[in-house]
Design a protein around this motif. Structure first.
Motif, PDB file in Angstrom:
ATOM      1  N   PRO A   1      14.103  12.288 -39.415  1.00  0.00           N
ATOM      2  CA  PRO A   1      15.507  12.173 -39.826  1.00  0.00           C
ATOM      3  C   PRO A   1      16.278  13.443 -39.498  1.00  0.00           C
ATOM      4  N   THR A   2      17.558  13.254 -39.111  1.00  0.00           N
ATOM      5  CA  THR A   2      18.364  14.419 -38.750  1.00  0.00           C
ATOM      6  C   THR A   2      19.619  14.552 -39.597  1.00  0.00           C
ATOM      7  N   GLY A   3      19.987  13.499 -40.336  1.00  0.00           N
ATOM      8  CA  GLY A   3      21.175  13.621 -41.153  1.00  0.00           C
ATOM      9  C   GLY A   3      21.757  12.280 -41.522  1.00  0.00           C
ATOM     10  N   ALA A   4      22.977  12.292 -42.036  1.00  0.00           N
ATOM     11  CA  ALA A   4      23.620  11.067 -42.524  1.00  0.00           C
ATOM     12  C   ALA A   4      24.932  10.771 -41.814  1.00  0.00           C
ATOM     13  N   ALA A   5      25.215  11.480 -40.729  1.00  0.00           N
ATOM     14  CA  ALA A   5      26.460  11.259 -39.993  1.00  0.00           C
ATOM     15  C   ALA A   5      26.202  10.359 -38.791  1.00  0.00           C
ATOM     16  N   LEU A   6      27.275   9.841 -38.204  1.00  0.00           N
ATOM     17  CA  LEU A   6      27.119   9.020 -37.006  1.00  0.00           C
ATOM     18  C   LEU A   6      26.377   9.817 -35.927  1.00  0.00           C
ATOM     19  N   GLY A   7      25.420   9.165 -35.297  1.00  0.00           N
ATOM     20  CA  GLY A   7      24.607   9.833 -34.283  1.00  0.00           C
ATOM     21  C   GLY A   7      23.330  10.413 -34.830  1.00  0.00           C
TER      22      GLY A   7
ATOM     23  N   PRO B   1      33.254  -4.822 -48.269  1.00  0.00           N
ATOM     24  CA  PRO B   1      31.930  -4.387 -47.796  1.00  0.00           C
ATOM     25  C   PRO B   1      32.033  -3.208 -46.832  1.00  0.00           C
ATOM     26  N   GLU B   2      30.893  -2.585 -46.585  1.00  0.00           N
ATOM     27  CA  GLU B   2      30.775  -1.557 -45.563  1.00  0.00           C
ATOM     28  C   GLU B   2      29.653  -1.971 -44.618  1.00  0.00           C
ATOM     29  N   VAL B   3      29.816  -1.596 -43.372  1.00  0.00           N
ATOM     30  CA  VAL B   3      28.870  -2.019 -42.340  1.00  0.00           C
ATOM     31  C   VAL B   3      28.457  -0.804 -41.509  1.00  0.00           C
ATOM     32  N   CYS B   4      27.162  -0.682 -41.243  1.00  0.00           N
ATOM     33  CA  CYS B   4      26.683   0.347 -40.316  1.00  0.00           C
ATOM     34  C   CYS B   4      25.762  -0.300 -39.287  1.00  0.00           C
ATOM     35  N   VAL B   5      25.917   0.128 -38.059  1.00  0.00           N
ATOM     36  CA  VAL B   5      25.014  -0.315 -36.990  1.00  0.00           C
ATOM     37  C   VAL B   5      23.909   0.728 -36.862  1.00  0.00           C
ATOM     38  N   ILE B   6      22.663   0.252 -36.913  1.00  0.00           N
ATOM     39  CA  ILE B   6      21.497   1.135 -36.832  1.00  0.00           C
ATOM     40  C   ILE B   6      20.731   0.822 -35.555  1.00  0.00           C
ATOM     41  N   ALA B   7      20.465   1.841 -34.762  1.00  0.00           N
ATOM     42  CA  ALA B   7      19.768   1.672 -33.485  1.00  0.00           C
ATOM     43  C   ALA B   7      18.255   1.572 -33.714  1.00  0.00           C
TER      44      ALA B   7
ATOM     45  N   VAL C   1      24.735   4.336 -35.374  1.00  0.00           N
ATOM     46  CA  VAL C   1      25.588   4.143 -34.201  1.00  0.00           C
ATOM     47  C   VAL C   1      27.063   4.128 -34.585  1.00  0.00           C
ATOM     48  N   GLN C   2      27.416   3.340 -35.591  1.00  0.00           N
ATOM     49  CA  GLN C   2      28.821   3.224 -36.006  1.00  0.00           C
ATOM     50  C   GLN C   2      28.867   2.644 -37.419  1.00  0.00           C
ATOM     51  N   CYS C   3      29.890   2.967 -38.149  1.00  0.00           N
ATOM     52  CA  CYS C   3      30.059   2.413 -39.504  1.00  0.00           C
ATOM     53  C   CYS C   3      31.516   1.999 -39.704  1.00  0.00           C
TER      54      CYS C   3
ATOM     55  N   LYS D   1      25.885  -4.250 -28.555  1.00  0.00           N
ATOM     56  CA  LYS D   1      25.846  -4.561 -27.113  1.00  0.00           C
ATOM     57  C   LYS D   1      26.109  -3.302 -26.291  1.00  0.00           C
ATOM     58  N   ALA D   2      27.137  -2.558 -26.691  1.00  0.00           N
ATOM     59  CA  ALA D   2      27.511  -1.359 -25.927  1.00  0.00           C
ATOM     60  C   ALA D   2      26.405  -0.312 -25.960  1.00  0.00           C
ATOM     61  N   HIS D   3      25.816  -0.133 -27.140  1.00  0.00           N
ATOM     62  CA  HIS D   3      24.767   0.884 -27.272  1.00  0.00           C
ATOM     63  C   HIS D   3      23.528   0.488 -26.487  1.00  0.00           C
ATOM     64  N   ALA D   4      23.216  -0.815 -26.539  1.00  0.00           N
ATOM     65  CA  ALA D   4      22.009  -1.290 -25.847  1.00  0.00           C
ATOM     66  C   ALA D   4      22.153  -1.204 -24.335  1.00  0.00           C
ATOM     67  N   SER D   5      23.382  -1.245 -23.853  1.00  0.00           N
ATOM     68  CA  SER D   5      23.586  -1.210 -22.394  1.00  0.00           C
ATOM     69  C   SER D   5      23.668   0.212 -21.853  1.00  0.00           C
ATOM     70  N   GLN D   6      23.639   1.197 -22.731  1.00  0.00           N
ATOM     71  CA  GLN D   6      23.735   2.598 -22.273  1.00  0.00           C
ATOM     72  C   GLN D   6      22.457   3.027 -21.573  1.00  0.00           C
TER      73      GLN D   6
END
Lengths: 141, 86
Positions: free
Chosen positions: A101-107, B52-58, B64-66, B81-86
């Motif tokens: 784990p590296t953190g709780a922010a995007l990325g 609600p809140e939503v987060c995309v997890i790779a 990835v995004q929330c 889709k965008a992340h998978a195509s990178q």
């Protein structure tokens, strides 16, 4: 003779490799016979594969944890570890064991969370690694 | 995957809430978590200020995004889709 020795060694090594490939393991060589067309214990794994995996082909639950060997392999659990079982809701155990784990922010790589699921079992979120997920947080009311 | 930060009574979500919610939405083949201790908020950009809140997890468990609020599931799928195509 000095020049022949390395050559003879190489030839012997090649002959030895050709006669007995190291990656061709046959349970019969260990004094155990098996029939790959049989699944004697009905756990979904053929008898020869059971021997290759160190399982008991006569027991559908080698480690005695209450889950069939085939089911444990399917969910990523160890069929030889009584403390390792499939999740009751059927989730795979896909934690590769090398996530940092590296953190709780995007990325960032989020930390491994232990959360209770609808089967009332505590689940490690890293067991969902290997696939994309959309985490949808809401309230039950 | 779903996570409940509050249960049916308005208090912290429990395992019973997760079980009931799963049954309510048809016993899906994805997890419904009870986040009774609000650990998800500490581990993601989620704030619980709105839901609600939503987060995309790779696949590597990176965030990835929330999004916060309704109507972002499609956007989240586009992020996948965008992340998978990178």
């Amino acid at each position: 003779m000095k020049t022949l020795t390395p050559m003879l060694t190489t030839i012997c090594a090649l002959l030895a490799f050709g006669c007995a490939p190291a990656d061709e393991k046959n349970p019969a060589d260990d004094g155990l016979s098996c029939d790959a067309s049989l699944d004697s214990d009905g756990d979904g794994i053929d008898d020869c594969s059971e021997l290759d995996l160190g399982l008991d082909p006569a027991s559908d639950d080698t480690d005695g944890d209450g889950m069939a060997d085939g089911a444990e392999i399917d969910c990523g659990s160890s069929p030889t570890d009584i403390d390792d079982t499939c999740y009751q809701c059927g989730w795979g155990r896909n934690d590769p064991g090398n996530i940092t784990p590296t953190g709780a922010a995007l990325g960032d790589v989020m930390e491994n969370l232990s959360l209770v699921d609808q089967c009332k079992e505590t689940i490690d979120t890293y067991d969902f690694a290997g696939e994309y997920h959309i985490l949808y947080m809401t309230a039950a009311f | 995957m779903f996570a409940l930060f509050a249960g049916a009574s308005g208090g912290p979500a429990t395992a019973d809430d997760a079980e009931s919610y799963a049954a309510y939405i048809g016993n899906p083949n994805f997890p419904i978590f009870a986040d009774a201790n609000n650990v998800i908020v500490d581990a993601t950009p989620m704030t619980q200020e709105s839901y609600p809140e939503v987060c995309v997890i790779a696949p590597d468990m990176s965030l990835v995004q929330c999004y916060a609020g309704h109507g972002f599931v499609e956007a989240a799928l586009d992020d996948v889709k965008a992340h998978a195509s990178q």
